[in-house]
Design a protein around this motif. Structure first.
Motif, PDB file in Angstrom:
ATOM      1  N   LYS A  40       0.587  -1.147  -0.007  1.00  0.00           N
ATOM      2  CA  LYS A  40      -0.078  -0.317   0.039  1.00  0.00           C
ATOM      3  C   LYS A  40       0.973   1.558  -0.270  1.00  0.00           C
ATOM      4  O   LYS A  40       0.690   2.487  -0.524  1.00  0.00           O
ATOM      5  CB  LYS A  40      -0.765  -0.296   1.473  1.00  0.00           C
ATOM      6  CG  LYS A  40      -2.165  -1.022   1.132  1.00  0.00           C
ATOM      7  CD  LYS A  40      -2.734  -0.953   2.714  1.00  0.00           C
ATOM      8  CE  LYS A  40      -3.631  -2.031   2.587  1.00  0.00           C
ATOM      9  NZ  LYS A  40      -4.376  -2.289   3.837  1.00  0.00           N
ATOM     10  N   ASN A  43       2.380   2.915  -3.298  1.00  0.00           N
ATOM     11  CA  ASN A  43       1.304   3.646  -4.737  1.00  0.00           C
ATOM     12  C   ASN A  43       1.864   5.149  -4.984  1.00  0.00           C
ATOM     13  O   ASN A  43       2.406   5.996  -3.946  1.00  0.00           O
ATOM     14  CB  ASN A  43       0.403   3.689  -4.076  1.00  0.00           C
ATOM     15  CG  ASN A  43      -0.795   2.612  -4.363  1.00  0.00           C
ATOM     16  OD1 ASN A  43      -0.367   1.942  -5.612  1.00  0.00           O
ATOM     17  ND2 ASN A  43      -1.439   2.160  -4.083  1.00  0.00           N
ATOM     18  N   GLY A  44       2.273   5.529  -6.413  1.00  0.00           N
ATOM     19  CA  GLY A  44       2.726   6.719  -6.422  1.00  0.00           C
ATOM     20  C   GLY A  44       3.857   6.697  -7.699  1.00  0.00           C
ATOM     21  O   GLY A  44       4.797   5.810  -7.741  1.00  0.00           O
ATOM     22  N   ASN A  67       7.334   3.721 -11.115  1.00  0.00           N
ATOM     23  CA  ASN A  67       5.555   4.706 -10.932  1.00  0.00           C
ATOM     24  C   ASN A  67       5.434   2.680 -10.405  1.00  0.00           C
ATOM     25  O   ASN A  67       4.777   1.954 -10.973  1.00  0.00           O
ATOM     26  CB  ASN A  67       4.707   4.543 -12.088  1.00  0.00           C
ATOM     27  CG  ASN A  67       3.111   5.316 -11.264  1.00  0.00           C
ATOM     28  OD1 ASN A  67       3.667   6.020 -10.436  1.00  0.00           O
ATOM     29  ND2 ASN A  67       2.911   5.154 -12.567  1.00  0.00           N
ATOM     30  N   TYR A  68       4.535   2.951  -9.013  1.00  0.00           N
ATOM     31  CA  TYR A  68       4.468   1.734  -8.696  1.00  0.00           C
ATOM     32  C   TYR A  68       2.651   1.964  -8.611  1.00  0.00           C
ATOM     33  O   TYR A  68       1.802   3.061  -7.941  1.00  0.00           O
ATOM     34  CB  TYR A  68       4.208   1.942  -6.962  1.00  0.00           C
ATOM     35  CG  TYR A  68       5.980   1.128  -7.525  1.00  0.00           C
ATOM     36  CD1 TYR A  68       6.239   0.037  -7.128  1.00  0.00           C
ATOM     37  CD2 TYR A  68       6.971   2.281  -6.544  1.00  0.00           C
ATOM     38  CE1 TYR A  68       7.827  -0.824  -7.349  1.00  0.00           C
ATOM     39  CE2 TYR A  68       7.914   1.816  -6.282  1.00  0.00           C
ATOM     40  CZ  TYR A  68       8.261   0.930  -6.863  1.00  0.00           C
ATOM     41  OH  TYR A  68       9.906   0.478  -6.609  1.00  0.00           O
ATOM     42  N   ALA A  69       1.637   0.627  -8.575  1.00  0.00           N
ATOM     43  CA  ALA A  69       0.009   0.857  -8.505  1.00  0.00           C
ATOM     44  C   ALA A  69      -0.109  -0.087  -8.000  1.00  0.00           C
ATOM     45  O   ALA A  69       0.487  -1.342  -8.329  1.00  0.00           O
ATOM     46  CB  ALA A  69      -0.342   1.188 -10.282  1.00  0.00           C
ATOM     47  N   SER A  70      -0.610  -0.217  -6.702  1.00  0.00           N
ATOM     48  CA  SER A  70      -1.393  -1.673  -6.221  1.00  0.00           C
ATOM     49  C   SER A  70      -2.487  -1.903  -5.815  1.00  0.00           C
ATOM     50  O   SER A  70      -3.325  -1.027  -5.141  1.00  0.00           O
ATOM     51  CB  SER A  70       0.100  -1.579  -4.564  1.00  0.00           C
ATOM     52  OG  SER A  70      -0.851  -0.573  -3.878  1.00  0.00           O
ATOM     53  N   ILE A  75       1.567  -6.077  -6.837  1.00  0.00           N
ATOM     54  CA  ILE A  75       2.393  -4.644  -6.998  1.00  0.00           C
ATOM     55  C   ILE A  75       2.141  -4.934  -8.636  1.00  0.00           C
ATOM     56  O   ILE A  75       3.346  -5.572  -9.182  1.00  0.00           O
ATOM     57  CB  ILE A  75       3.822  -4.470  -6.266  1.00  0.00           C
ATOM     58  CG1 ILE A  75       3.244  -4.897  -4.933  1.00  0.00           C
ATOM     59  CG2 ILE A  75       4.344  -3.139  -6.457  1.00  0.00           C
ATOM     60  CD1 ILE A  75       4.809  -5.268  -4.680  1.00  0.00           C
ATOM     61  N   GLN A  77       4.648  -2.213 -11.831  1.00  0.00           N
ATOM     62  CA  GLN A  77       6.098  -1.465 -11.370  1.00  0.00           C
ATOM     63  C   GLN A  77       5.907  -1.082 -12.906  1.00  0.00           C
ATOM     64  O   GLN A  77       5.943  -2.333 -13.956  1.00  0.00           O
ATOM     65  CB  GLN A  77       7.088  -1.877 -10.505  1.00  0.00           C
ATOM     66  CG  GLN A  77       8.079  -0.607 -11.184  1.00  0.00           C
ATOM     67  CD  GLN A  77       9.346  -1.374 -10.683  1.00  0.00           C
ATOM     68  OE1 GLN A  77       9.641  -2.850 -10.966  1.00  0.00           O
ATOM     69  NE2 GLN A  77      10.210  -1.537  -9.897  1.00  0.00           N
TER      70      GLN A  77
END
Length: 172
Positions: A40, A43-44, A67-70, A75, A77
């Motif tokens: 968590k 993110n970002g 950039n990570y989105a979870s 995850i 990346q």
């Protein structure tokens, strides 16, 4: 001469941590509470720099954007790093199950792909990346909510062991 990381013909070390793959995987078990919290917090957008030293080459400064989105123990990346002679663009997707992670990565410039396995804890990801043209390890250590370091080693067949090839410091 520009070198592309993960190239079959170029022994260039930077895979990215943080190099993982596109596509979703479903978890067979829930991620550990520490792993879920770390996922968590990723993110970002992150950016930073460091250096890369390819096997048999000289050290070069690099700059990176990640950039990570979870969501739901996964995850995704997206990574882009560049120096004067080295460049990498990669995507990855990993899934957390308990204290373990697994997934796939894709390096887009040289079109290489492979598997990712490893462990996740309160402030770290330890990844083993394996593909036909690159074998390496990534130690991702989080020193605060807004800072982490990626240390990469690459397997050198001539020496029969992993050697340090890159360090990247990232902030948001």
């Amino acid at each position: 001469m520009k070198h592309h990381l993960f190239s079959k013909f170029c022994v260039t070390p930077l895979v990215a941590a943080v190099v993982l793959v596109s596509g979703a995987f479903s978890a067979s078990a829930n991620c550990s509470p520490q792993g879920s919290q770390l996922i968590k917090s990723l993110n970002g957008a992150w950016k930073g720099g460091g250096s890369v030293t390819p096997i048999g080459g000289g050290r070069e400064p690099i700059s990176c954007r990640i950039n990570y989105a979870s969501a739901n123990n996964t995850i995704e990346q997206k990574l882009a790093c560049a120096g004067t002679d080295y460049r990498i663009t990669a995507t990855s997707n990993i899934t957390c199950s308990g204290g373990s992670i697994s997934g796939r990565w894709l390096e887009q410039i040289a079109n290489n792909t492979g598997s990712v396995t490893g462990g996740i804890g309160g402030n770290y990801l330890n990844l083993e990346v394996d593909g036909p043209n690159f074998k390496g390890r990534f130690a991702v250590n989080f020193t605060s909510e807004n800072k982490h370091t990626v240390t990469i080693t690459q397997f050198d067949p001539a020496l029969g062991r992993h050697v340090p090839v890159a360090t990247i410091n990232l902030t948001r």
